[in-house]
Motif scaffolding. Structure first.
Motif, PDB file in Angstrom:
ATOM      1  N   ASP A  17       0.698  -1.373   0.020  1.00 34.44           N
ATOM      2  CA  ASP A  17       0.168   0.058  -0.106  1.00 34.44           C
ATOM      3  C   ASP A  17       0.826   1.301   0.134  1.00 34.44           C
ATOM      4  OD1 ASP A  17      -2.134  -1.528   0.123  1.00 34.44           O
ATOM      5  OD2 ASP A  17      -2.892  -1.006   2.095  1.00 34.44           O
ATOM      6  N   ILE A  18       2.013   1.231   0.468  1.00 33.59           N
ATOM      7  CA  ILE A  18       3.030   2.347   0.446  1.00 33.59           C
ATOM      8  C   ILE A  18       3.070   3.014  -0.746  1.00 33.59           C
ATOM      9  CG2 ILE A  18       5.315   3.193   1.062  1.00 33.59           C
ATOM     10  CD1 ILE A  18       5.292   1.120   3.490  1.00 33.59           C
ATOM     11  N   LEU A  19       3.319   2.120  -1.847  1.00 35.20           N
ATOM     12  CA  LEU A  19       3.432   2.629  -3.091  1.00 35.20           C
ATOM     13  C   LEU A  19       2.683   2.215  -4.236  1.00 35.20           C
ATOM     14  CD1 LEU A  19       7.472   2.091  -2.788  1.00 35.20           C
ATOM     15  CD2 LEU A  19       6.449   4.332  -3.183  1.00 35.20           C
ATOM     16  N   LYS A  20       1.581   2.052  -3.695  1.00 35.37           N
ATOM     17  CA  LYS A  20       0.233   1.368  -4.783  1.00 35.37           C
ATOM     18  C   LYS A  20       0.102   2.659  -5.997  1.00 35.37           C
ATOM     19  CE  LYS A  20      -3.737   1.730  -2.013  1.00 35.37           C
ATOM     20  NZ  LYS A  20      -4.641   1.218  -1.635  1.00 35.37           N
ATOM     21  N   GLN A  21       0.111   3.674  -5.288  1.00 30.82           N
ATOM     22  CA  GLN A  21      -0.274   4.961  -6.070  1.00 30.82           C
ATOM     23  C   GLN A  21       0.893   5.443  -7.093  1.00 30.82           C
ATOM     24  OE1 GLN A  21      -3.439   5.493  -6.180  1.00 30.82           O
ATOM     25  NE2 GLN A  21      -3.868   4.550  -4.422  1.00 30.82           N
ATOM     26  N   ILE A  60      18.804  -1.620 -13.943  1.00 27.73           N
ATOM     27  CA  ILE A  60      17.713  -0.669 -13.076  1.00 27.73           C
ATOM     28  C   ILE A  60      16.450  -1.224 -13.883  1.00 27.73           C
ATOM     29  CG2 ILE A  60      16.803   1.376 -13.219  1.00 27.73           C
ATOM     30  CD1 ILE A  60      18.882   1.475 -11.358  1.00 27.73           C
ATOM     31  N   LYS A  61      16.232  -1.421 -15.060  1.00 24.74           N
ATOM     32  CA  LYS A  61      15.205  -1.932 -15.838  1.00 24.74           C
ATOM     33  C   LYS A  61      14.427  -3.147 -15.408  1.00 24.74           C
ATOM     34  CE  LYS A  61      16.304   0.007 -20.587  1.00 24.74           C
ATOM     35  NZ  LYS A  61      16.613  -0.189 -21.896  1.00 24.74           N
ATOM     36  N   LEU A  62      15.491  -4.171 -15.208  1.00 22.85           N
ATOM     37  CA  LEU A  62      14.878  -5.675 -14.566  1.00 22.85           C
ATOM     38  C   LEU A  62      14.385  -5.466 -13.121  1.00 22.85           C
ATOM     39  CD1 LEU A  62      17.688  -7.798 -15.813  1.00 22.85           C
ATOM     40  CD2 LEU A  62      15.473  -7.262 -16.902  1.00 22.85           C
ATOM     41  N   GLU A  63      15.111  -4.294 -12.440  1.00 23.43           N
ATOM     42  CA  GLU A  63      14.479  -4.483 -10.985  1.00 23.43           C
ATOM     43  C   GLU A  63      13.049  -3.576 -11.090  1.00 23.43           C
ATOM     44  OE1 GLU A  63      14.573  -5.589  -7.467  1.00 23.43           O
ATOM     45  OE2 GLU A  63      16.602  -5.887  -8.826  1.00 23.43           O
ATOM     46  N   LYS A  64      12.831  -2.636 -11.918  1.00 23.55           N
ATOM     47  CA  LYS A  64      11.732  -1.744 -12.013  1.00 23.55           C
ATOM     48  C   LYS A  64      10.681  -2.815 -12.491  1.00 23.55           C
ATOM     49  CE  LYS A  64      13.220   3.006 -12.914  1.00 23.55           C
ATOM     50  NZ  LYS A  64      13.028   3.998 -14.031  1.00 23.55           N
ATOM     51  N   LEU A  65      10.962  -3.698 -13.500  1.00 21.18           N
ATOM     52  CA  LEU A  65      10.006  -4.496 -14.096  1.00 21.18           C
ATOM     53  C   LEU A  65       9.527  -5.325 -13.030  1.00 21.18           C
ATOM     54  CD1 LEU A  65       9.002  -5.201 -17.096  1.00 21.18           C
ATOM     55  CD2 LEU A  65      10.667  -6.789 -16.977  1.00 21.18           C
ATOM     56  N   ASP A  66      10.378  -5.844 -12.237  1.00 24.26           N
ATOM     57  CA  ASP A  66       9.851  -6.756 -10.955  1.00 24.26           C
ATOM     58  C   ASP A  66       8.886  -5.843 -10.102  1.00 24.26           C
ATOM     59  OD1 ASP A  66       9.870  -9.615  -9.700  1.00 24.26           O
ATOM     60  OD2 ASP A  66      11.405  -8.567  -8.229  1.00 24.26           O
ATOM     61  N   ILE A  67       9.420  -4.612  -9.683  1.00 19.78           N
ATOM     62  CA  ILE A  67       8.609  -4.152  -8.872  1.00 19.78           C
ATOM     63  C   ILE A  67       7.232  -3.890  -9.550  1.00 19.78           C
ATOM     64  CG2 ILE A  67       8.170  -1.571  -7.734  1.00 19.78           C
ATOM     65  CD1 ILE A  67      11.180  -1.778  -7.356  1.00 19.78           C
ATOM     66  N   MET A  68       7.352  -3.491 -10.803  1.00 20.94           N
ATOM     67  CA  MET A  68       5.830  -3.091 -11.572  1.00 20.94           C
ATOM     68  C   MET A  68       4.912  -4.500 -11.312  1.00 20.94           C
ATOM     69  SD  MET A  68       6.912  -1.473 -15.069  1.00 20.94           S
ATOM     70  CE  MET A  68       5.563  -1.729 -15.874  1.00 20.94           C
ATOM     71  N   VAL A 102       6.343   5.877 -11.623  1.00 26.27           N
ATOM     72  CA  VAL A 102       7.780   6.297 -11.192  1.00 26.27           C
ATOM     73  C   VAL A 102       8.685   4.943 -11.581  1.00 26.27           C
ATOM     74  CG1 VAL A 102       7.308   8.015  -9.528  1.00 26.27           C
ATOM     75  CG2 VAL A 102       7.878   5.638  -8.900  1.00 26.27           C
ATOM     76  N   PHE A 103       7.892   3.744 -11.684  1.00 26.11           N
ATOM     77  CA  PHE A 103       9.053   2.451 -11.768  1.00 26.11           C
ATOM     78  C   PHE A 103       8.709   2.023 -13.406  1.00 26.11           C
ATOM     79  CE2 PHE A 103       7.122   2.207  -7.606  1.00 26.11           C
ATOM     80  CZ  PHE A 103       8.351   2.278  -6.891  1.00 26.11           C
ATOM     81  N   PHE A 104       8.047   3.111 -14.190  1.00 23.79           N
ATOM     82  CA  PHE A 104       7.949   2.785 -15.619  1.00 23.79           C
ATOM     83  C   PHE A 104       9.443   2.905 -16.136  1.00 23.79           C
ATOM     84  CE2 PHE A 104       3.320   3.846 -16.546  1.00 23.79           C
ATOM     85  CZ  PHE A 104       3.146   2.540 -15.849  1.00 23.79           C
ATOM     86  N   VAL A 105       9.940   2.079 -17.113  1.00 23.37           N
ATOM     87  CA  VAL A 105      11.324   2.124 -17.523  1.00 23.37           C
ATOM     88  C   VAL A 105      11.484   3.354 -18.532  1.00 23.37           C
ATOM     89  CG1 VAL A 105      12.940   0.622 -18.852  1.00 23.37           C
ATOM     90  CG2 VAL A 105      11.445  -0.227 -17.296  1.00 23.37           C
ATOM     91  N   LYS A 106      12.751   3.801 -18.328  1.00 18.03           N
ATOM     92  CA  LYS A 106      13.203   4.949 -19.222  1.00 18.03           C
ATOM     93  C   LYS A 106      14.149   4.317 -20.269  1.00 18.03           C
ATOM     94  CE  LYS A 106      13.060   8.743 -15.781  1.00 18.03           C
ATOM     95  NZ  LYS A 106      12.982   8.038 -14.547  1.00 18.03           N
ATOM     96  N   TYR A 107      14.171   4.914 -21.428  1.00 19.06           N
ATOM     97  CA  TYR A 107      14.985   4.354 -22.534  1.00 19.06           C
ATOM     98  C   TYR A 107      16.612   4.379 -21.970  1.00 19.06           C
ATOM     99  CZ  TYR A 107      16.725   8.755 -23.906  1.00 19.06           C
ATOM    100  OH  TYR A 107      17.418   9.909 -24.042  1.00 19.06           O
ATOM    101  N   ASN A 108      16.877   5.320 -21.202  1.00 21.73           N
ATOM    102  CA  ASN A 108      18.290   5.367 -21.060  1.00 21.73           C
ATOM    103  C   ASN A 108      18.686   4.420 -19.609  1.00 21.73           C
ATOM    104  OD1 ASN A 108      16.893   7.220 -19.623  1.00 21.73           O
ATOM    105  ND2 ASN A 108      18.612   8.769 -19.604  1.00 21.73           N
ATOM    106  N   ASP A 109      17.610   3.840 -19.032  1.00 22.87           N
ATOM    107  CA  ASP A 109      18.149   3.140 -17.601  1.00 22.87           C
ATOM    108  C   ASP A 109      18.888   1.981 -18.022  1.00 22.87           C
ATOM    109  OD1 ASP A 109      16.302   4.460 -16.000  1.00 22.87           O
ATOM    110  OD2 ASP A 109      14.750   3.283 -16.349  1.00 22.87           O
ATOM    111  N   PRO A 110      20.122   1.811 -17.163  1.00 26.88           N
ATOM    112  CA  PRO A 110      20.841   0.787 -17.213  1.00 26.88           C
ATOM    113  C   PRO A 110      19.933  -0.645 -17.134  1.00 26.88           C
ATOM    114  CG  PRO A 110      21.851   2.072 -15.579  1.00 26.88           C
ATOM    115  CD  PRO A 110      20.402   2.683 -16.091  1.00 26.88           C
ATOM    116  N   ILE A 111      20.308  -1.725 -17.692  1.00 22.89           N
ATOM    117  CA  ILE A 111      19.655  -2.916 -17.872  1.00 22.89           C
ATOM    118  C   ILE A 111      19.265  -3.309 -16.249  1.00 22.89           C
ATOM    119  CG2 ILE A 111      21.885  -4.406 -17.976  1.00 22.89           C
ATOM    120  CD1 ILE A 111      18.282  -4.977 -19.267  1.00 22.89           C
TER     121      ILE A 111
END
Length: 253
Positions: free
Chosen positions: A89-93, A108-116, A97-106
């Motif tokens: 619930d802390i970050l459900k809204q 970062i991308k994989l970690e964001k994907l898991d959180i999404m 901010v976890f959407f991947v940016k084109y210039n994110d290192p891989i």
């Protein structure tokens, strides 16, 4: 954080003193403050107004850390991944901010994907699927594969949206990009196992792409699908026979 307060009152007092540290410029101080607050919130139970209030204060500093340099971002993301397993619930809204940016290192991308995937719910599934479909057209093959797998995980997690996820996977199969098709077949097998006899109408489309499958996991998934739904596939025996030609050359794994 190793100190154990003797009662809720002392825990609240410590939390009140630590909360201002969430606005500190040093990322290590912020994450340490979050760690202590998480521990003491656990001790105070779930339903108190105080805990609810603290939870609301945790989101902004964590989101701010994601504007830092990649190394700090990664540490923050790893911590966020653990936090949302305990208190989503802390970050459900804050899905965007976890959407991947084109210039994110891989990494970062994989970690964001898991959180999404962990934050995915019926309320935001349309937004998430749109993003994942976009990621599936990127140039990084490993990231594309993980994105396709993520669509399958969303289907298994949010049952009400499984049909929408399957539809997205079918759209990806139509792109005819080899590694996307193979990954989609593996994912659809998992969806069939989770929801038996529900989406067999798409088997025809899968069979059309049989000749493109050259990876062991994708071929194994297709064999499972044909075997499981053999009575609904007119030429199931012929399709299975096509796998026998190279059986001796297949990877034993």
């Amino acid at each position: 954080s190793s100190f154990n307060p003797k009662d809720d009152r002392e825990a609240q007092s410590i939390c009140e003193r630590i909360t201002p540290r969430l606005a500190h410029a040093n990322a290590a101080v912020v994450l340490s403050a979050v760690k202590v607050l998480m521990k003491y919130m656990e001790m105070m139970g779930q339903d108190t107004d105080f805990v609810t209030n603290i939870s609301k204060k945790l989101s902004p500093p964590l989101v701010t850390l994601l504007s830092s340099e990649p190394e700090v971002q990664y540490v923050a993301l790893r911590n966020i991944n653990l936090i949302i397993q305990k208190r989503p619930d802390i970050l459900k809204q804050e899905m965007k901010v976890f959407f991947v940016k084109y210039n994110d290192p891989i990494y970062i991308k994989l970690e964001k994907l898991d959180i999404m995937i962990r934050l995915t719910s019926q309320a935001n599934i349309a937004q998430v699927l749109s993003e994942l479909k976009e990621y599936s057209t990127e140039v990084d093959v490993d990231f594309v594969r993980k994105s396709v797998r993520a669509i399958g995980r969303c289907a298994i997690k949010v049952e009400q949206s499984a049909e929408r996820c399957v539809s997205t996977l079918l759209d990806l199969i139509q792109t005819k990009v080899n590694y996307v098709v193979q990954e989609a077949v593996v994912v659809i097998k998992d969806i069939f196992r989770k929801y038996p006899n529900k989406y067999e109408s798409i088997i025809g489309t899968l069979c059309e792409n049989l000749d493109t499958l050259d990876e062991p996991e994708a071929r194994a998934s297709m064999i499972w699908i044909i075997g499981e739904y053999a009575e609904r596939i007119d030429n199931a025996d012929d399709l299975l026979e096509s796998f026998l030609d190279n059986f001796n050359d297949e990877n034993p794994q």
